[in-house]
Design an enzyme around this catalytic site. Structure first.
Site, PDB file in Angstrom:
ATOM      1  N   HIS A 247     -35.748  -9.911  -2.376  1.00  0.00           N
ATOM      2  CA  HIS A 247     -36.296 -10.239  -1.064  1.00  0.00           C
ATOM      3  C   HIS A 247     -35.415  -9.497  -0.059  1.00  0.00           C
ATOM      4  O   HIS A 247     -34.187  -9.604  -0.113  1.00  0.00           O
ATOM      5  CB  HIS A 247     -36.242 -11.747  -0.815  1.00  0.00           C
ATOM      6  CG  HIS A 247     -36.356 -12.090   0.633  1.00  0.00           C
ATOM      7  ND1 HIS A 247     -37.465 -11.757   1.367  1.00  0.00           N
ATOM      8  CD2 HIS A 247     -35.488 -12.684   1.495  1.00  0.00           C
ATOM      9  CE1 HIS A 247     -37.276 -12.141   2.616  1.00  0.00           C
ATOM     10  NE2 HIS A 247     -36.099 -12.702   2.721  1.00  0.00           N
TER      11      HIS A 247
ATOM     12  N   GLU B 245     -45.015 -18.810   5.814  1.00  0.00           N
ATOM     13  CA  GLU B 245     -44.243 -19.718   6.660  1.00  0.00           C
ATOM     14  C   GLU B 245     -44.679 -19.565   8.106  1.00  0.00           C
ATOM     15  O   GLU B 245     -44.027 -20.059   9.024  1.00  0.00           O
ATOM     16  CB  GLU B 245     -42.752 -19.452   6.509  1.00  0.00           C
ATOM     17  CG  GLU B 245     -42.319 -18.031   6.844  1.00  0.00           C
ATOM     18  CD  GLU B 245     -40.822 -17.906   6.996  1.00  0.00           C
ATOM     19  OE1 GLU B 245     -40.293 -18.496   7.955  1.00  0.00           O
ATOM     20  OE2 GLU B 245     -40.203 -17.208   6.180  1.00  0.00           O
TER      21      GLU B 245
ATOM     22  N   CYS C 233     -39.254 -17.639   3.127  1.00  0.00           N
ATOM     23  CA  CYS C 233     -39.739 -16.423   2.463  1.00  0.00           C
ATOM     24  C   CYS C 233     -40.083 -16.639   0.991  1.00  0.00           C
ATOM     25  O   CYS C 233     -40.473 -15.699   0.303  1.00  0.00           O
ATOM     26  CB  CYS C 233     -38.702 -15.309   2.593  1.00  0.00           C
ATOM     27  SG  CYS C 233     -38.174 -15.052   4.278  1.00  0.00           S
TER      28      CYS C 233
HETATM   29  N1  ACO Z   1     -22.876   1.724  13.390  1.00  0.00           N
HETATM   30  C1  ACO Z   1     -22.954   1.295  12.113  1.00  0.00           C
HETATM   31  N2  ACO Z   1     -22.878  -0.009  11.752  1.00  0.00           N
HETATM   32  C2  ACO Z   1     -22.723  -0.919  12.738  1.00  0.00           C
HETATM   33  C3  ACO Z   1     -22.619  -0.543  14.089  1.00  0.00           C
HETATM   34  C4  ACO Z   1     -22.699   0.854  14.409  1.00  0.00           C
HETATM   35  N3  ACO Z   1     -22.657   1.299  15.649  1.00  0.00           N
HETATM   36  N4  ACO Z   1     -22.473  -1.649  14.836  1.00  0.00           N
HETATM   37  C5  ACO Z   1     -22.464  -2.693  13.972  1.00  0.00           C
HETATM   38  N5  ACO Z   1     -22.630  -2.240  12.702  1.00  0.00           N
HETATM   39  C6  ACO Z   1     -22.730  -3.018  11.483  1.00  0.00           C
HETATM   40  C7  ACO Z   1     -21.793  -4.201  11.393  1.00  0.00           C
HETATM   41  O1  ACO Z   1     -20.517  -3.812  10.962  1.00  0.00           O
HETATM   42  C8  ACO Z   1     -22.557  -5.052  10.372  1.00  0.00           C
HETATM   43  O2  ACO Z   1     -22.357  -4.541   9.076  1.00  0.00           O
HETATM   44  P1  ACO Z   1     -21.441  -5.320   8.022  1.00  0.00           P
HETATM   45  O3  ACO Z   1     -22.062  -6.677   7.850  1.00  0.00           O
HETATM   46  O4  ACO Z   1     -21.512  -4.491   6.818  1.00  0.00           O
HETATM   47  O5  ACO Z   1     -20.104  -5.390   8.673  1.00  0.00           O
HETATM   48  C9  ACO Z   1     -24.000  -4.800  10.708  1.00  0.00           C
HETATM   49  O6  ACO Z   1     -24.022  -3.609  11.480  1.00  0.00           O
HETATM   50  C10 ACO Z   1     -24.644  -5.900  11.523  1.00  0.00           C
HETATM   51  O7  ACO Z   1     -23.787  -6.180  12.605  1.00  0.00           O
HETATM   52  P2  ACO Z   1     -23.365  -7.670  12.944  1.00  0.00           P
HETATM   53  O8  ACO Z   1     -22.462  -7.654  14.110  1.00  0.00           O
HETATM   54  O9  ACO Z   1     -22.922  -8.373  11.694  1.00  0.00           O
HETATM   55  O10 ACO Z   1     -24.815  -8.202  13.365  1.00  0.00           O
HETATM   56  P3  ACO Z   1     -25.193  -9.516  14.076  1.00  0.00           P
HETATM   57  O11 ACO Z   1     -24.262 -10.611  13.717  1.00  0.00           O
HETATM   58  O12 ACO Z   1     -25.402  -9.206  15.507  1.00  0.00           O
HETATM   59  O13 ACO Z   1     -26.624  -9.807  13.383  1.00  0.00           O
HETATM   60  C11 ACO Z   1     -27.691 -10.781  11.439  1.00  0.00           C
HETATM   61  C12 ACO Z   1     -26.896  -9.606  11.996  1.00  0.00           C
HETATM   62  C13 ACO Z   1     -26.792 -12.008  11.306  1.00  0.00           C
HETATM   63  C14 ACO Z   1     -28.238 -10.389  10.071  1.00  0.00           C
HETATM   64  C15 ACO Z   1     -28.874 -11.106  12.420  1.00  0.00           C
HETATM   65  O14 ACO Z   1     -29.682  -9.959  12.558  1.00  0.00           O
HETATM   66  C16 ACO Z   1     -29.738 -12.269  11.947  1.00  0.00           C
HETATM   67  O15 ACO Z   1     -29.403 -13.420  12.183  1.00  0.00           O
HETATM   68  N6  ACO Z   1     -30.911 -11.975  11.299  1.00  0.00           N
HETATM   69  C17 ACO Z   1     -31.835 -13.029  10.806  1.00  0.00           C
HETATM   70  C18 ACO Z   1     -31.300 -13.778   9.601  1.00  0.00           C
HETATM   71  C19 ACO Z   1     -31.419 -13.004   8.308  1.00  0.00           C
HETATM   72  O16 ACO Z   1     -32.134 -12.019   8.191  1.00  0.00           O
HETATM   73  N7  ACO Z   1     -30.728 -13.514   7.258  1.00  0.00           N
HETATM   74  C20 ACO Z   1     -30.816 -12.944   5.922  1.00  0.00           C
HETATM   75  C21 ACO Z   1     -31.237 -13.917   4.826  1.00  0.00           C
HETATM   76  S1  ACO Z   1     -32.399 -15.133   5.323  1.00  0.00           S
HETATM   77  C22 ACO Z   1     -33.919 -14.356   5.679  1.00  0.00           C
HETATM   78  O17 ACO Z   1     -34.461 -13.659   4.878  1.00  0.00           O
HETATM   79  C23 ACO Z   1     -34.503 -14.597   6.965  1.00  0.00           C
END
Ligand code: ACO
Length: 456
Positions: free
Chosen positions: A249, A84, A118
């Site tokens: 994945h 991609e 992906c």
């Molecule tokens: N210690 C431990 N865990 C923590 C801490 C800390 N200090 N701070 C936050 N966390 C945890 C949160 O609780 C959360 O876990 P949970 O979901 O089990 O509650 C995790 O860390 C991530 O924190 P969020 O606040 O949910 O993260 P954010 O919203 O900022 O971003 C996300 C996460 C949405 C995955 C972002 O990185 C993203 O958009 N990534 C790209 C999209 C992606 O990968 N999607 C997956 C499928 S599609 C693909 O393959 C591309």
């Protein structure tokens, strides 16, 4: 005669020679300690500097695979690419890879590129397998290449990046054949992650929707696959017990543990309440729930993560080695999971096992399928595992780069995106043997590459 046991005969993985540490990145990004390392489950993130692009990644992994397994260009009848990471809206990456074959007079090679986030690597693999099983097959091998440079704009998605490539040899009598008649797909229209902006390397992402889309596709594919297996093998029930390993994945490792727990939850919902074992006595309170109402139900998530933990450690954790150390490679991710599993188990442990694989690409396309490892410990299985012995030392041999420099390198990539003419500046002396690198882009956007000599 219809060829038997068509599937993966060998694999090669490539990841860049530098990484950024996720703990350093937490400090640099001023997020709470543990967010990336525990919350997302990531340790290190591989990335490309201005010397690498999708062409170089694919050239590197393909050439290394052919060198190692002594594949002659004339032995190849099909070459498929999944990616991609597009540099060109017309010319395929496959056509760039023909540079490896043309000097040997070999141009009679079918296949072009497959693109859907992906999922492209899996589309390429399924095309290759289908070709070998079809009336078009001429007895030669198929090769599959999947590669991506996964980079995100500054913000919460950036730590879920990565970069890398996979190449696979596909043919009959494979060590890792795909199980015939056992595939289930879920394909829908969704704006969860997409790349509509041609002026940027970065995707547009709705993080929460992408997670929900991933999990709901997994559930649909798994349920349909289980129905197929039930009917094919005349079984009363099918559950996680029917798999010795399950690979996913992997956008980030924490999502995979949650995904495994979702499958355990599905098995639980599919079991009549009075047939549930003692282990589920506390979980019975969730038996009336509907799957679609529970994506972000913390109690369900916690309960089934705990209940499935041992199975997760046994069946899935070993496949997360490269994902944890390199990050999301996009199309190669699930096959890097397969490599991770192969380097983590002995040949004896691998023989005669069923490996379930869930491939997901946003937008969205997904498939659950399975491999059945050959029943006896053969020379070929040993050779396949030995051919991957470089993976762990090479992960360790990478250079650590501080977040300041990583951010600077990504800013430079942004600045130079689609620039022509262009001359990259990064040092090539730390690249692994066999790596292709970009020499220049001329005023007509034509790219030239060189290769660090390989050591075989
Ligand atoms: N210690 C431990 N865990 C923590 C801490 C800390 N200090 N701070 C936050 N966390 C945890 C949160 O609780 C959360 O876990 P949970 O979901 O089990 O509650 C995790 O860390 C991530 O924190 P969020 O606040 O949910 O993260 P954010 O919203 O900022 O971003 C996300 C996460 C949405 C995955 C972002 O990185 C993203 O958009 N990534 C790209 C999209 C992606 O990968 N999607 C997956 C499928 S599609 C693909 O393959 C591309």
């Amino acid at each position: 005669m219809w060829p038997e046991n068509v599937g993966i005969k060998a694999l090669e993985v490539y990841f860049p020679a530098q990484y950024v540490d996720q703990q350093d990145l937490e400090q640099f990004d001023k997020v709470s300690a543990g967010k990336y390392t525990i919350g997302l489950g990531q340790s290190k993130m591989g990335f490309c500097n201005d010397r690498e692009d999708i062409h170089s990644l694919c050239l590197t992994v393909l050439h290394n695979l052919m060198d190692k397994h002594k594949i002659k260009p004339e032995d190849v009848g099909r070459l498929e690419v999944g990616t991609e990471t597009l540099l060109d809206k017309s010319k395929s990456v496959k056509s760039v890879l023909m540079q490896i074959f043309e000097p040997h007079g070999c141009t009679n090679i079918e296949g072009v590129d497959c693109t859907n986030a992906c999922y492209g690597g899996t589309a390429a693999l399924l095309n290759a397998v289908n070709w070998v099983e079809s009336s078009s097959w001429d007895g030669r091998l198929a090769l599959v290449v999947a590669a991506d440079n996964a980079v995100y704009d500054i913000g919460s998605a950036r730590p879920t990046g990565g970069a890398g490539a996979i190449a696979m040899i596909v043919g009959p009598n494979a060590i890792l054949p795909l199980e015939r008649g056992l595939r289930a797909s879920c394909m829908k229209h969704a704006y969860d992650f997409y790349k509509p902006n041609f002026h940027s390397e970065y995707p547009t992402v709705d993080g929460q929707l992408s997670i929900k889309s991933y999990l709901s596709s997994l559930e649909e594919c798994y349920q349909k696959y289980c129905e197929k297996l039930k009917s094919k093998e005349k079984l009363d029930t099918v559950s996680l017990n029917n798999f010795d390993a399950i690979l996913f994945h992997s956008p980030f490792c924490k999502l995979i543990q949650k995904s495994f727990a979702r499958l355990a939850f599905i098995d639980f919902l599919n079991t009549p309440k009075d047939k549930l074992s003692e282990k589920y006595s506390e979980a019975k309170q969730f038996h009336h729930l509907k799957l679609e109402d529970t994506y972000f139900n913390r109690d369900v998530e916690k309960t089934f993560t705990t209940l499935s933990k041992e199975d997760f450690l046994q069946k899935t954790k070993p496949s997360l080695l490269i994902s944890n150390q390199v990050g999301n490679m996009y199309t190669p991710s699930i096959y890097a999971g397969l490599v991770s599993l192969l380097v983590s188990r002995s040949p004896n442990e691998l023989c005669d096992t069923r490996i379930g694989l869930f491939s997901y690409g946003s937008g969205l396309c997904s498939t659950f399928f399975s491999l059945r490892v050959a029943p006896v410990e053969s020379e070929e299985l040993l050779e396949l595992i030995n051919s991957l012995s470089y993976v762990k030392p090479q992960l360790e041999a990478r250079q650590k780069v501080m977040p300041e420099e990583y951010t600077h390198i990504l800013a430079l990539r942004e600045k130079n995106w689609q620039l022509a003419p262009f001359e990259p500046q990064s040092d090539v002396s730390n690249m692994f043997p066999g790596t292709y690198y970009l020499v220049n882009v001329d005023e007509k956007y034509r790219r030239t590459y060189k290769r660090i000599p390989n050591i075989i």
